[in-house]
Enzyme design. Structure first.
Site, PDB file in Angstrom:
ATOM      1  N   VAL A 127       0.871  -1.197   0.000  1.00  0.00           N
ATOM      2  CA  VAL A 127       0.000   0.000   0.000  1.00  0.00           C
ATOM      3  C   VAL A 127       0.895   1.229   0.000  1.00  0.00           C
ATOM      4  CG1 VAL A 127      -1.771   1.302   1.229  1.00  0.00           C
ATOM      5  CG2 VAL A 127      -1.779  -1.203   1.330  1.00  0.00           C
ATOM      6  N   GLY A 129       3.186   2.165  -2.119  1.00  0.00           N
ATOM      7  CA  GLY A 129       4.545   2.018  -2.669  1.00  0.00           C
ATOM      8  C   GLY A 129       5.602   2.207  -1.595  1.00  0.00           C
ATOM      9  N   GLY A 182       6.639   2.645 -15.503  1.00  0.00           N
ATOM     10  CA  GLY A 182       6.585   1.468 -14.624  1.00  0.00           C
ATOM     11  C   GLY A 182       5.624   1.612 -13.465  1.00  0.00           C
ATOM     12  N   ASP A 196      -7.101  -1.832  -8.123  1.00  0.00           N
ATOM     13  CA  ASP A 196      -5.841  -1.742  -7.366  1.00  0.00           C
ATOM     14  C   ASP A 196      -6.064  -0.948  -6.070  1.00  0.00           C
ATOM     15  OD1 ASP A 196      -2.746  -1.932  -7.357  1.00  0.00           O
ATOM     16  OD2 ASP A 196      -3.129   0.204  -7.093  1.00  0.00           O
ATOM     17  N   LYS A 200      -5.968  -2.076  -1.956  1.00  0.00           N
ATOM     18  CA  LYS A 200      -5.218  -1.350  -0.927  1.00  0.00           C
ATOM     19  C   LYS A 200      -6.135  -0.873   0.206  1.00  0.00           C
ATOM     20  CE  LYS A 200      -1.692  -0.051  -4.285  1.00  0.00           C
ATOM     21  NZ  LYS A 200      -1.353   0.891  -5.364  1.00  0.00           N
ATOM     22  N   GLY A 297       6.406   2.823  -8.593  1.00  0.00           N
ATOM     23  CA  GLY A 297       7.734   2.998  -9.192  1.00  0.00           C
ATOM     24  C   GLY A 297       8.734   2.033  -8.571  1.00  0.00           C
TER      25      GLY A 297
HETATM   26  N1  HSE Z   1      -0.169   0.261 -10.293  1.00  0.00           N
HETATM   27  C1  HSE Z   1       0.059   0.651  -8.947  1.00  0.00           C
HETATM   28  C2  HSE Z   1      -0.129   2.174  -8.858  1.00  0.00           C
HETATM   29  C3  HSE Z   1       1.443   0.272  -8.527  1.00  0.00           C
HETATM   30  O1  HSE Z   1      -0.185   2.821  -9.914  1.00  0.00           O
HETATM   31  O2  HSE Z   1      -0.252   2.705  -7.780  1.00  0.00           O
HETATM   32  C4  HSE Z   1       1.724   0.441  -7.067  1.00  0.00           C
HETATM   33  O3  HSE Z   1       0.899  -0.385  -6.284  1.00  0.00           O
END
Ligand code: HSE
Length: 402
Positions: A127, A129, A182, A196, A200, A297
């Site tokens: 959660v 990053g 990325g 996504d 989270k 990232g």
């Molecule tokens: N695809 C996700 C985002 C990656 O853009 O937040 C990180 O969890």
């Protein structure tokens, strides 16, 4: 020296190896020992990588190596990531991961399995990053009762919204850039349709309240329906448009949802732009507390994974408090219809719409960029549905205020 293995040498997996190598000195100074990558599992070979000689295609090379004590699961997807995690924990190896899909679906079982086997299952990077949020919720906020969590939890959509709304970029170009950097999931539908962020927010809800809801069973909307007119209305009226994950206890049950929101510019989440994520926790003793940083990232995310490895290395052989999730029963889910907020509704600019809206909502819509727009008083979702059905007109846009 502590031997670690990496499952999956993609964007974040290779970032983990890079962080371990680039920051080897600082890591060794902190731990008074080294973290050494012994094996990396991937289907592919990487002959040009400095870590290429560590690649194996056989998971058993890692599972059956008693010198490997910590495994970083960086594969993404549910399977075989879940199966490999389970096997490692059963073998007494601790597992760290950025895989929110596995944590959101199987976190309750995997945490329990770790506890039974004297291992640990850590998922700071799942959660936000690189942002510290899981450990602060488990440790630093432990003396508080959590009242709510609202967050910008997806870097890709926040990047797209910022590029579109603040720099006038086209949706497809902004998404392509997020992919190239990325940030995006392998299937970007998981980003733009909100899944996504749903994964989270259910993890954060479980940390706050205990039951781990299914991300497929909560109310979830993405950003694909946001229009230029919505953005223009927001800009004219002092709001930012953000994709927000939100959780609270409602009637003693857990409410979790992901929806675009109009966020007043006075709210600190309104200033969270590009790939940055922001998570606002409201706790009963502390009050509001905001966590901010890069939410996606390679290296930001990998840095959180390596911090989890270091946490495990520091506490090897000692009992450490871990979160306890329960598998949510039907009765743990709050009724979304009872959630109350104000909502912006936009309709076609037609005379009868103004009359109907005034009759049903008691206020006259305003003309905004070719549409009839009103912001409702605070009311429940169920009541708003009822009033919209009384109008007999489907709104062009329906965006909740935060
Ligand atoms: N695809 C996700 C985002 C990656 O853009 O937040 C990180 O969890």
């Amino acid at each position: 020296m502590i031997n670690v293995a990496i499952l999956g040498f993609g964007v974040v997996g290779s970032g983990v190896a890079e962080v371990l190598q680039s920051n080897a000195k600082v890591i060794e100074k902190t731990l008074s020992t080294q973290l050494a990558v012994k094996r990396i599992l991937d289907l592919r070979d990487f002959p040009d990588s400095p870590f290429g000689h560590l690649i194996t295609h056989d998971f058993n090379d890692i599972l059956n190596d008693p010198t490997i004590t910590v495994v970083a699961e960086m594969m993404g997807g549910s399977h075989p990531a879940y199966d490999f995690t389970k096997a490692c924990l059963q073998a007494g190896k601790s597992v760290v991961t950025s895989n929110k899909e596995v944590v959101a679906r199987f976190g309750a079982e995997l945490l329990e399995l770790a506890a039974q086997n004297g291992a640990r299952y850590l998922f700071e990077a799942s959660v936000g990053g690189g942002i510290p949020i899981i450990r602060p919720m488990v440790n630093d906020l432990a003396s508080n009762k959590i009242l709510s969590v609202s967050g910008i939890l997806n870097g890709t959509t926040n990047y797209i919204l910022t590029q579109m709304l603040e720099h006038g970029a086209a949706y497809a170009d902004a998404l392509a850039e997020a992919q190239q950097k990325g940030y995006a999931e392998r299937n970007p539908a998981a980003d733009v349709e909100g899944l996504d962020a749903a994964r989270k927010i259910v993890i954060l809800a479980a940390l706050a309240f205990g039951p781990l809801l299914s991300p497929d069973s909560i109310h979830c909307e993405g950003i694909t329906q946001i229009t230029a007119e919505d953005a223009a209305f927001a800009a004219d009226n002092g709001y930012a448009v953000k994709l927000i994950g939100y959780t609270e206890l409602l009637g003693g049950k857990v409410l979790a949802m992901v929806t675009p929101r109009l966020v007043p510019i006075s709210n600190p989440l309104a200033g969270v732009c590009d790939v940055f994520n922001g998570i606002l926790v409201d706790a009963n003793m502390l009050g509001e507390c905001m966590f901010y940083g890069k939410g996606a990232g390679k290296l930001p995310t990998a840095s959180a994974v390596v911090a989890d490895m270091m946490d495990i290395a520091t506490h090897l052989g000692t009992a450490v408090r871990a979160p306890k999730f329960s598998v949510a029963a039907d009765d743990d889910y709050a009724d979304f219809g009872a959630y109350r907020c104000r909502t912006m509704l936009a309709f076609e600019d037609k005379k009868e719409i103004y009359e109907k809206a005034e009759r049903v909502f008691g206020e006259l819509p305003m003309l905004s960029h070719g549409r009839a727009v009103l912001v409702s008083a605070e009311m429940s979702e169920a009541e708003l549905d009822e009033r919209i059905s009384q109008m007999g007109v489907t709104p062009l846009s329906r965006i909740r205020l935060l």
